[in-house]
Structure formats: C-alpha cells, structure tokens
Design an enzyme around this catalytic site. Sequence first.
Site, PDB file in Angstrom:
ATOM      1  CG  ASP A 126      -2.051   0.986   1.138  1.00 14.55           C
ATOM      2  OD1 ASP A 126      -1.944   1.959   0.361  1.00 14.55           O
ATOM      3  OD2 ASP A 126      -3.050   0.798   1.851  1.00 14.55           O
ATOM      4  NE  ARG A 128      -4.602   3.008   0.025  1.00 15.99           N
ATOM      5  CZ  ARG A 128      -5.664   2.327   0.403  1.00 15.99           C
ATOM      6  NH1 ARG A 128      -6.869   2.693   0.004  1.00 15.99           N
ATOM      7  NH2 ARG A 128      -5.549   1.275   1.190  1.00 15.99           N
TER       8      ARG A 128
END
Length: 196
Positions: A126, A128
């Site tokens: 991930d 983000r």
Amino acid sequence: MQLKRVAEAKLPTPWGDFLMVGFEELATGHDHVALVYGDISEHTPVLARVHSECLTGDALFSLRCDCGFQLEAALTQIAEEGRGILLYHRQEGRNIGLLNKIRAYALQDQGYDTVEANHQLGFAADERDFTLCADMFKLLGVNEVRLLTNNPKKVEILTEAGINIVERVPLIVGRNPNNEHYLDTKAEKMGHLLNK
C-alpha cells in the site's frame, strides 16, 4: 498543510445534493475532492469515508474489488445520516497508478495475490498517503469523525495526523466470486477487518 482548498460547487447525485470541494496538493498540483452532505459545522462527530480512487471499480463496475460497492454504500449511509463527508482520495491502485494497476491485474491473473503483484512491480502493498486526508478534514473544519472503513491502518494514520476517530464504522459490501481471494488477502496480509 500539504493542500489548499481551491474550488467548490453543488453536485446533484442520486443520493441528494452534495457540496463538491476541490483541493490541490501544494507540492505536486495533484487534485483531490471532498463531497460534503448536510451541515458538518455541528460540534458532533461526522460520518465520513476516505475513498481512494479506483477507476475500475468506481466507474467501470469491476467485480475484482469491493471499491465501487463501498463508494455507493458510503454515499447511501451519509445521505441516510443527513450529514457527512466522502473524501475522494486520488491515489489510484493504492497509489501505484492506473497502468501499474493493470499490470498488477495481469499478475493476479497468473496467480499472484494483490500484495505479491505489487511487490513484483517494485511497490509496497500500500503506497497511499492518508495524511493528505487529515489535511482535507482540517480544511473542512472537521476534527471528530466516525470513519466508514475496514482498514485499521487508515484509522491509525488519521489519528496520528490529528483527526479524532471516535468510531470505526464497518463497510463490508460487495463480496463476490471474483474478489473473494482479493478480500481474503487484504484481511490476511494487510490487516483489513473483513468478516466473511
């Protein structure tokens, strides 16, 4: 503050009229959007969803993920609540971009799971940056949130960035034969709180 608030307009939707607020990242010029429903100025926690961009799920109705289902369910719950916020976080494919997401899909078609596919492409599971979302909440004048999410990492990062998450509201929708392995991987390898 990593963002500035640059524009706003009414956005009529099937769920009612939202105020669409546009933000721009100061360092990159990338844009993000908040959809605000009702009066969020009350001093009570606001129901909110941080929804990361997913062109395939949100606009192309892909069954490979639960994103489109979550987007629709979040807007429905916010409208039913009478007030709330949906932050549309423009970091496609857990921030690997659309073309790399397509490459990751191809690897998944060969048997890799979603995390392994990202790793094969040289990315973390991930990528983000949810601190941008904390800035969006602050620019909207919101400090206390009831967060629609299955991702405890999202709660942790927003809390560390100064947003008081008073409740995590589960958003478990859209499981189907095409995304079962994907959702199971998110639960097992990324800690998402998903009940079968």
